[in-house]
Design an enzyme around this catalytic site. Sequence first.
Site, PDB file in Angstrom:
ATOM      1  N   CYS A 163      -1.983   6.989  10.409  1.00 55.00           N
ATOM      2  CA  CYS A 163      -0.578   6.175  10.463  1.00 55.00           C
ATOM      3  C   CYS A 163      -0.354   5.107  10.754  1.00 55.00           C
ATOM      4  O   CYS A 163      -1.719   4.389  11.909  1.00 55.00           O
ATOM      5  CB  CYS A 163       0.308   7.574  11.642  1.00 55.00           C
ATOM      6  N   CYS A 189       1.431  -1.930  15.437  1.00 57.97           N
ATOM      7  CA  CYS A 189       1.416  -1.051  13.962  1.00 57.97           C
ATOM      8  C   CYS A 189       0.131  -2.739  13.017  1.00 57.97           C
ATOM      9  O   CYS A 189       0.907  -2.958  13.513  1.00 57.97           O
ATOM     10  CB  CYS A 189       2.730  -0.854  13.656  1.00 57.97           C
ATOM     11  N   ASN A 212      -3.912   5.273  16.373  1.00 61.47           N
ATOM     12  CA  ASN A 212      -5.167   5.148  15.052  1.00 61.47           C
ATOM     13  C   ASN A 212      -5.219   3.750  15.539  1.00 61.47           C
ATOM     14  O   ASN A 212      -4.916   2.633  15.521  1.00 61.47           O
ATOM     15  CB  ASN A 212      -4.484   5.548  13.421  1.00 61.47           C
ATOM     16  N   SER A 226      11.397   7.797   8.708  1.00 57.86           N
ATOM     17  CA  SER A 226      10.830   7.320   9.797  1.00 57.86           C
ATOM     18  C   SER A 226      11.482   6.421  10.321  1.00 57.86           C
ATOM     19  O   SER A 226      10.898   5.889   9.492  1.00 57.86           O
ATOM     20  CB  SER A 226       8.889   7.553  10.083  1.00 57.86           C
ATOM     21  N   CYS A 275       2.880   8.958   0.388  1.00 54.60           N
ATOM     22  CA  CYS A 275       3.627   8.185   2.266  1.00 54.60           C
ATOM     23  C   CYS A 275       3.821   6.797   1.420  1.00 54.60           C
ATOM     24  O   CYS A 275       3.284   5.773   0.785  1.00 54.60           O
ATOM     25  CB  CYS A 275       2.959   8.000   2.639  1.00 54.60           C
ATOM     26  N   CYS A 312       6.495  -4.173  16.576  1.00 57.63           N
ATOM     27  CA  CYS A 312       5.630  -2.731  17.147  1.00 57.63           C
ATOM     28  C   CYS A 312       4.229  -3.399  17.523  1.00 57.63           C
ATOM     29  O   CYS A 312       3.708  -3.293  16.902  1.00 57.63           O
ATOM     30  CB  CYS A 312       5.717  -1.186  16.800  1.00 57.63           C
ATOM     31  N   GLU A 344       1.048  -1.555  -0.073  1.00 57.05           N
ATOM     32  CA  GLU A 344       0.461  -0.123  -0.080  1.00 57.05           C
ATOM     33  C   GLU A 344       0.736   0.880  -0.324  1.00 57.05           C
ATOM     34  O   GLU A 344       1.962   1.273   0.318  1.00 57.05           O
ATOM     35  CB  GLU A 344      -0.774   0.457   1.501  1.00 57.05           C
ATOM     36  N   CYS A 373       7.068  -6.080   8.077  1.00 53.35           N
ATOM     37  CA  CYS A 373       7.758  -5.633   8.645  1.00 53.35           C
ATOM     38  C   CYS A 373       8.512  -7.318   9.569  1.00 53.35           C
ATOM     39  O   CYS A 373       7.160  -6.808  10.342  1.00 53.35           O
ATOM     40  CB  CYS A 373       7.601  -4.332   9.557  1.00 53.35           C
TER      41      CYS A 373
END
Length: 348
Positions: free
Chosen positions: A338, A121, A295, A196, A107, A118, A94, A114
Amino acid sequence: MTGTPFDIKSMTPEELRAELAGLGESGFRADQIFAWLHRGARSFGEMTDLSKPLRDKLSGLYRVSAPETVRRRESAIDGTVKYLRRLGDGELVESVVMRYRHGNTVCVSSQAGCRMGCAFCASALGGLSRNLLPSEILDQVIFSAPAPGGRGAGISNIVLMGIGEPLDNFENVMRFLELVSHPRGMNVGMRHISLSTCGLTEKVDKLGESGLQLTLSVSLHAPDDETRTRLMPVNKAGGVAALMASCRRYFARTGRRVSFEYALIDGVNDTKGHARELARLLRGEPWHLNLIPLNRVAERGLRPSGRESVEAFAGILTEGRVNFTFRRRLGADIDAACGQLRRGGDSR
Ligand code: SAH
């Protein structure tokens, strides 16, 4: 080189010149091809100012990456657009385009999945599948331009804040930065690019050594090791102290102030104690702090902080003279905010 030998869009202009020289072609031809690729040509057949025999020869030797847009969703609230794209091997990633008055920001994702784990996320769900190639990161910019074919059309800023940990795919991300900022390509200046990271300290140092003038954002999310390690396994390596030390070195080398991201999570990192500790940590240094509302990610049992806690938290930071802003939440109705991007796309 960083791509596969056939992946022509991952090549720098110099590499492309060397390849073309090997085929007995001029540097001028190489530059024409570079421009076509970065303008969004999907095949050599489209490169009409090259001879037919050369186009055929190139088609036999190289692959032009061209992702297929599987889905495009647009936020009814703020016009944010989320793209789901299928890569050459079927991976789905995405990217998001946010519309601001001063221009559009794209973005981009740097990995399929990943491995940082975390706790809040969506990108970490399911772990890492693979690194994206420089061309695959670049394509998210090229093909997000609202006006098809327009070089750099409408995209003024890039944030490496999509799926993945960019510093965990260091070489390909560095190559992407070189390509996307090239004057004969998309020509996006480093000062219009933010990267980031969850805080891989050795890689922060390596990035600092490059001297690139991009903006470094660091996902902090807690001022103390106990809370941060609970939320972000990466913190186990050296803790908050080592992270801050690498940020100081980064600032010393690049002169760029670091931005910290802090998502307020109800009852987890949003108490007055956390706020005071955060103020102590950031006070008096050239940092900027971005407070982000948490979020929602369905699989994670975490809730955003309530209004009262947010106000109390912000009050303590103001008293502590910490330089902070609230990040606007964009694209929440299409799971594009985010932490909501995921490998494979959302399930709608
Ligand atoms: N891996 C990099 C790049 C991802 S950027 C990093 O960790 O920084 C995505 C940003 O959104 C990061 O700051 C991340 O910490 C934050 N984020 C993740 N999940 C979130 C959520 N549920 N709500 C708000 N922000 C979130």
